[in-house]
Design a protein around this motif. Structure first.
Motif, PDB file in Angstrom:
ATOM      1  N   PRO A 264       0.813  -1.229   0.000  1.00  0.00           N
ATOM      2  CA  PRO A 264       0.000   0.000   0.000  1.00  0.00           C
ATOM      3  C   PRO A 264       0.841   1.273   0.000  1.00  0.00           C
ATOM      4  CG  PRO A 264       0.057  -0.943   2.198  1.00  0.00           C
ATOM      5  CD  PRO A 264       0.756  -1.927   1.292  1.00  0.00           C
ATOM      6  N   GLY A 265       0.236   2.343  -0.558  1.00  0.00           N
ATOM      7  CA  GLY A 265       0.792   3.677  -0.419  1.00  0.00           C
ATOM      8  C   GLY A 265       2.084   3.946  -1.148  1.00  0.00           C
ATOM      9  N   GLN A 266       2.351   3.224  -2.260  1.00  0.00           N
ATOM     10  CA  GLN A 266       3.628   3.382  -2.970  1.00  0.00           C
ATOM     11  C   GLN A 266       3.531   4.279  -4.200  1.00  0.00           C
ATOM     12  OE1 GLN A 266       6.464   1.841  -1.514  1.00  0.00           O
ATOM     13  NE2 GLN A 266       4.825   1.719   0.018  1.00  0.00           N
ATOM     14  N   ILE A 267       2.351   4.376  -4.785  1.00  0.00           N
ATOM     15  CA  ILE A 267       2.156   5.108  -6.038  1.00  0.00           C
ATOM     16  C   ILE A 267       0.954   6.035  -5.884  1.00  0.00           C
ATOM     17  CG2 ILE A 267       1.683   4.898  -8.520  1.00  0.00           C
ATOM     18  CD1 ILE A 267       2.683   1.976  -8.306  1.00  0.00           C
ATOM     19  N   VAL A 268       1.074   7.240  -6.380  1.00  0.00           N
ATOM     20  CA  VAL A 268      -0.078   8.146  -6.460  1.00  0.00           C
ATOM     21  C   VAL A 268      -0.765   7.943  -7.799  1.00  0.00           C
ATOM     22  CG1 VAL A 268      -0.782  10.560  -6.732  1.00  0.00           C
ATOM     23  CG2 VAL A 268       0.779   9.929  -4.902  1.00  0.00           C
ATOM     24  N   TYR A 269      -2.086   7.767  -7.750  1.00  0.00           N
ATOM     25  CA  TYR A 269      -2.877   7.736  -8.988  1.00  0.00           C
ATOM     26  C   TYR A 269      -3.921   8.838  -8.906  1.00  0.00           C
ATOM     27  CZ  TYR A 269      -6.223   6.338 -12.576  1.00  0.00           C
ATOM     28  OH  TYR A 269      -7.067   6.334 -13.654  1.00  0.00           O
TER      29      TYR A 269
ATOM     30  N   ILE B  54      -9.745  -0.196   1.745  1.00  0.00           N
ATOM     31  CA  ILE B  54      -9.001   0.978   1.270  1.00  0.00           C
ATOM     32  C   ILE B  54      -9.774   2.256   1.567  1.00  0.00           C
ATOM     33  CG2 ILE B  54      -8.278   2.172  -0.841  1.00  0.00           C
ATOM     34  CD1 ILE B  54      -7.403  -0.603  -1.901  1.00  0.00           C
ATOM     35  N   LEU B  55     -11.072   2.265   1.307  1.00  0.00           N
ATOM     36  CA  LEU B  55     -11.879   3.459   1.539  1.00  0.00           C
ATOM     37  C   LEU B  55     -11.966   3.764   3.030  1.00  0.00           C
ATOM     38  CD1 LEU B  55     -14.720   2.816  -1.066  1.00  0.00           C
ATOM     39  CD2 LEU B  55     -12.705   4.283  -1.322  1.00  0.00           C
ATOM     40  N   SER B  56     -12.129   2.726   3.846  1.00  0.00           N
ATOM     41  CA  SER B  56     -12.196   2.905   5.286  1.00  0.00           C
ATOM     42  C   SER B  56     -10.903   3.516   5.826  1.00  0.00           C
ATOM     43  CB  SER B  56     -12.461   1.555   5.958  1.00  0.00           C
ATOM     44  OG  SER B  56     -12.370   1.637   7.362  1.00  0.00           O
ATOM     45  N   ALA B  57      -9.762   2.971   5.396  1.00  0.00           N
ATOM     46  CA  ALA B  57      -8.478   3.468   5.883  1.00  0.00           C
ATOM     47  C   ALA B  57      -8.175   4.866   5.354  1.00  0.00           C
ATOM     48  CB  ALA B  57      -7.369   2.502   5.486  1.00  0.00           C
ATOM     49  N   SER B  58      -8.666   5.182   4.173  1.00  0.00           N
ATOM     50  CA  SER B  58      -8.432   6.517   3.615  1.00  0.00           C
ATOM     51  C   SER B  58      -9.048   7.606   4.482  1.00  0.00           C
ATOM     52  CB  SER B  58      -8.995   6.599   2.193  1.00  0.00           C
ATOM     53  OG  SER B  58      -8.298   5.729   1.316  1.00  0.00           O
ATOM     54  N   LEU B  59     -10.166   7.294   5.121  1.00  0.00           N
ATOM     55  CA  LEU B  59     -10.830   8.253   6.010  1.00  0.00           C
ATOM     56  C   LEU B  59     -10.536   7.996   7.477  1.00  0.00           C
ATOM     57  CD1 LEU B  59     -14.433   8.526   4.461  1.00  0.00           C
ATOM     58  CD2 LEU B  59     -12.452   9.986   4.048  1.00  0.00           C
ATOM     59  N   ASN B  60      -9.872   6.860   7.784  1.00  0.00           N
ATOM     60  CA  ASN B  60      -9.696   6.416   9.171  1.00  0.00           C
ATOM     61  C   ASN B  60     -11.048   6.369   9.878  1.00  0.00           C
ATOM     62  OD1 ASN B  60      -8.540   5.524  11.536  1.00  0.00           O
ATOM     63  ND2 ASN B  60      -7.803   7.548  12.171  1.00  0.00           N
TER      64      ASN B  60
ATOM     65  N   PRO C 237     -11.160   0.336  10.367  1.00  0.00           N
ATOM     66  CA  PRO C 237      -9.997   0.510   9.480  1.00  0.00           C
ATOM     67  C   PRO C 237      -8.761  -0.192  10.013  1.00  0.00           C
ATOM     68  CG  PRO C 237     -10.425   2.521  10.726  1.00  0.00           C
ATOM     69  CD  PRO C 237     -11.577   1.599  11.012  1.00  0.00           C
ATOM     70  N   ASP C 238      -7.937  -0.680   9.101  1.00  0.00           N
ATOM     71  CA  ASP C 238      -6.667  -1.321   9.438  1.00  0.00           C
ATOM     72  C   ASP C 238      -5.651  -0.229   9.806  1.00  0.00           C
ATOM     73  OD1 ASP C 238      -4.079  -2.392   9.320  1.00  0.00           O
ATOM     74  OD2 ASP C 238      -4.596  -3.796   7.725  1.00  0.00           O
ATOM     75  N   PRO C 239      -5.121  -0.234  11.037  1.00  0.00           N
ATOM     76  CA  PRO C 239      -4.183   0.829  11.445  1.00  0.00           C
ATOM     77  C   PRO C 239      -2.971   0.970  10.524  1.00  0.00           C
ATOM     78  CG  PRO C 239      -4.877  -0.461  13.353  1.00  0.00           C
ATOM     79  CD  PRO C 239      -5.385  -1.187  12.130  1.00  0.00           C
ATOM     80  N   ALA C 240      -2.477  -0.140   9.986  1.00  0.00           N
ATOM     81  CA  ALA C 240      -1.316  -0.061   9.089  1.00  0.00           C
ATOM     82  C   ALA C 240      -1.692   0.662   7.797  1.00  0.00           C
ATOM     83  CB  ALA C 240      -0.786  -1.454   8.787  1.00  0.00           C
ATOM     84  N   LEU C 241      -2.889   0.369   7.268  1.00  0.00           N
ATOM     85  CA  LEU C 241      -3.346   1.071   6.071  1.00  0.00           C
ATOM     86  C   LEU C 241      -3.597   2.548   6.366  1.00  0.00           C
ATOM     87  CD1 LEU C 241      -5.847  -1.302   4.209  1.00  0.00           C
ATOM     88  CD2 LEU C 241      -3.544  -0.638   3.522  1.00  0.00           C
ATOM     89  N   VAL C 242      -4.167   2.845   7.536  1.00  0.00           N
ATOM     90  CA  VAL C 242      -4.403   4.244   7.908  1.00  0.00           C
ATOM     91  C   VAL C 242      -3.092   5.021   7.881  1.00  0.00           C
ATOM     92  CG1 VAL C 242      -5.093   5.789   9.780  1.00  0.00           C
ATOM     93  CG2 VAL C 242      -6.481   3.768   9.256  1.00  0.00           C
ATOM     94  N   ALA C 243      -2.048   4.454   8.456  1.00  0.00           N
ATOM     95  CA  ALA C 243      -0.746   5.134   8.478  1.00  0.00           C
ATOM     96  C   ALA C 243      -0.199   5.326   7.065  1.00  0.00           C
ATOM     97  CB  ALA C 243       0.244   4.321   9.322  1.00  0.00           C
ATOM     98  N   ALA C 244      -0.350   4.303   6.223  1.00  0.00           N
ATOM     99  CA  ALA C 244       0.138   4.409   4.842  1.00  0.00           C
ATOM    100  C   ALA C 244      -0.592   5.508   4.085  1.00  0.00           C
ATOM    101  CB  ALA C 244      -0.034   3.071   4.129  1.00  0.00           C
ATOM    102  N   TYR C 245      -1.910   5.617   4.302  1.00  0.00           N
ATOM    103  CA  TYR C 245      -2.691   6.583   3.526  1.00  0.00           C
ATOM    104  C   TYR C 245      -2.592   7.989   4.100  1.00  0.00           C
ATOM    105  CZ  TYR C 245      -4.425   2.375   1.294  1.00  0.00           C
ATOM    106  OH  TYR C 245      -4.506   1.184   0.617  1.00  0.00           O
TER     107      TYR C 245
END
Length: 523
Positions: free
Chosen positions: A349-354, A429-435, A483-491
């Motif tokens: 996660p979180g490696q490329i901007v689209y 992904i959507l959940s973690a994007s908003l935390n 939300p997944d805390p690791a994804l939250v941090a990445a996003y």
């Protein structure tokens, strides 16, 4: 009314008109639909015959009657919502030409002129709504300048649901939602003379119909409408609010704690709404988005919309399908969708901007730029196709966050509808994007349900909308997915790169638009 145990919600969308029967506690009984048709022109026009739309609505109601035994005698009330914006002109003898739909782009030069005018910020602060070619105010201003005969021949300017309500009841009216975000003030839910003047339409003020609230006022079904629909004359009819907020209401945008709950429909386009008190509305500096009243006193929705959401996924999956087809391996879109979860699992996660601006029309939320285009930032030689899939999916999450950030603090809970809601990976992904935790509604026909809820309150089946929500909406919401805390941090780390790159790319978009113009292309 003894034996009257059904409420009907009509949802007349751009591509289909649905009539849905519910029991008084919100259980869906049956649905019938009729395809809707409109015409597009090379000049940017998108039009629809008014009489055809009513005929199709009546056909949908007759189709529902064929599915539900004793429908006419059992119907306690019906309500109608429909596609928003657009201009449906009616004169003494009936329709004045075909309706201009929300898809119609002919008013673009007028929008540019009005948006640059000195009164536009005051208009925005009253309506809470940025100018757009889809809106009735912009379209009428354009007609007034370039086709005044259309307005000269009209007695009233309606929206789609208003036209259907006229055919059902004989009453010319509109509702507080479309009236206030187009011509009025969301705080008073009434027309605002300063807004009408800012649009240059003060001399057309008489075309605007009375405003009625469908939770408080109903009108009886006429004899003629009864003959055409198969329902009983005299059946109460409620005028719903615009389909966008009816769908959000049915899906759970209002959770009782205004401002904490948001609702996103992530389908071909992305629609992001949050319920707030009218006094707590955050109006952004860019002057974009909508403020649309809910049928709850003092509560409105703030709205931002992405021009393209899952259309971006369709594009990246289509690339794979095209390559495989060239290699003699035909696959369907459904085949590829089934692989999305696996591809997400193979990528970091979180490696490329689209930037998810894949639509030829650019973007409209939370910024407006017709030349905005999609792109990847941060690719390296080690990235593979699963990484692109993840980047596109994360682009949808970043665009959603961008929209909610333009409306104030991020919400504490997200209710999700649309195609993305079916994918666990996309929900994460959507959940973690908003935390924020995500909940998905089991409601199939949220728009029709929202309209029927208004009828339920209007006839006294519920004392208020909060009581109706407690029985019609809340029990159908799935459990919160945290939300997944690791994804939250990445996003959290990815979002600054997303916003910085979209701002930095504006000169490149301008240059590409100029290059396309020189070559006569429309890509």
């Amino acid at each position: 009314m003894p034996g009257r145990d059904i409420l009907i919600g009509i949802d007349a969308g751009t591509s289909v008109i649905k009539a849905v029967a519910f029991d008084l506690s919100g259980g869906q009984i049956a649905a019938a639909s009729v395809p809707n048709r409109y015409h597009s022109g090379a000049d940017g026009s998108a039009t629809q015959p008014l009489r055809q739309t009513w005929d199709d609505c009546a056909a949908a109601l007759r189709g529902l009657g064929a599915k539900v035994e004793g429908l006419a005698a059992r119907t306690a009330a019906l309500s109608v919502t429909a596609q928003g914006d657009g201009t449906w002109l009616v004169g003494k003898g009936g329709p004045v030409g075909d309706a201009w739909l929300w898809l119609d782009a002919r008013a673009a030069p007028t929008v540019a002129r009005l948006a640059a005018g000195p009164a536009n910020r005051a208009r925005f602060e009253a309506t809470g709504t940025g100018l757009n070619t889809c809106q009735q105010g912009s379209q009428m201003a354009h007609m007034d300048a370039h086709a005044p005969a259309l307005l000269d021949g009209a007695e009233v300017a309606l929206h789609c649901k208003d036209w259907l309500y006229l055919n059902l009841t004989g009453v010319r009216a509109t509702d507080p939602s479309e009236a206030s975000f187009t011509f009025g003030n969301f705080r008073s839910r009434q027309y605002d003379d300063a807004v009408i003047d800012a649009l240059g339409l003060s001399h057309r003020r008489a075309l605007l119909p009375p405003i009625i609230d469908g939770t408080q006022v109903t009108h009886p079904l006429t004899d003629d409408a009864a003959r055409q629909t198969g329902l009983l004359a005299g059946t109460p009819v409620a005028l719903g609010y615009v389909d966008m907020v009816m769908t959000a209401l049915g899906a759970g945008v209002y959770g009782g704690a205004a401002g904490d709950v948001a609702c996103s429909t992530v389908g071909s386009t992305g629609v992001h709404l949050r319920a707030v008190r009218a006094g707590d509305v955050h109006l952004n500096d860019e002057g974009t988005g909508y403020v649309i009243c809910l049928p709850i006193p003092g509560i409105v929705t703030q709205v931002q919309t992405n021009m393209a959401a899952t259309l971006n996924l369709d594009w990246v999956l289509g690339i794979a399908a095209g390559i495989m087809s060239d290699m003699g391996q035909s696959v369907t879109h459904r085949d590829l969708v089934a692989h999305i979860e696996g591809w997400l699992a193979q990528s970091a996660p979180g490696q490329i901007v689209y930037q998810p601006y894949i639509s030829d029309a650019g973007e409209r939320g939370p910024f407006v730029n017709a030349d905005a285009r999609a792109g990847f930032v941060g690719l390296s030689a080690g990235h593979r196709y699963p990484d692109l899939i993840r980047a596109v999916a994360e682009g949808l999450g970043m665009a959603m966050r961008d929209c909610y950030a333009a409306m104030g603090p991020l919400p504490s809970e997200l209710r999700l509808t649309g195609g993305a809601a079916r994918s666990r990976g996309l929900r994460a992904i959507l959940s973690a994007s908003l935390n924020a935790p995500v909940r998905v509604s089991d409601r199939d026909e949220a728009g029709a349900a929202g309209a029927a809820m208004m009828a339920a309150v209007a006839i006294g089946a519920y004392p208020d909308m909060e009581s109706c929500i407690a029985e019609w909406v809340t029990p159908l919401l799935g459990r919160p997915e945290e939300p997944d805390p690791a994804l939250v941090a990445a996003y959290d780390a990815l979002f600054p790169a997303f916003t910085a790159s979209r701002r930095a790319l504006v000169p490149a978009w301008d240059a590409l638009a100029a290059a396309r113009s020189l070559k006569g292309q429309s890509l």
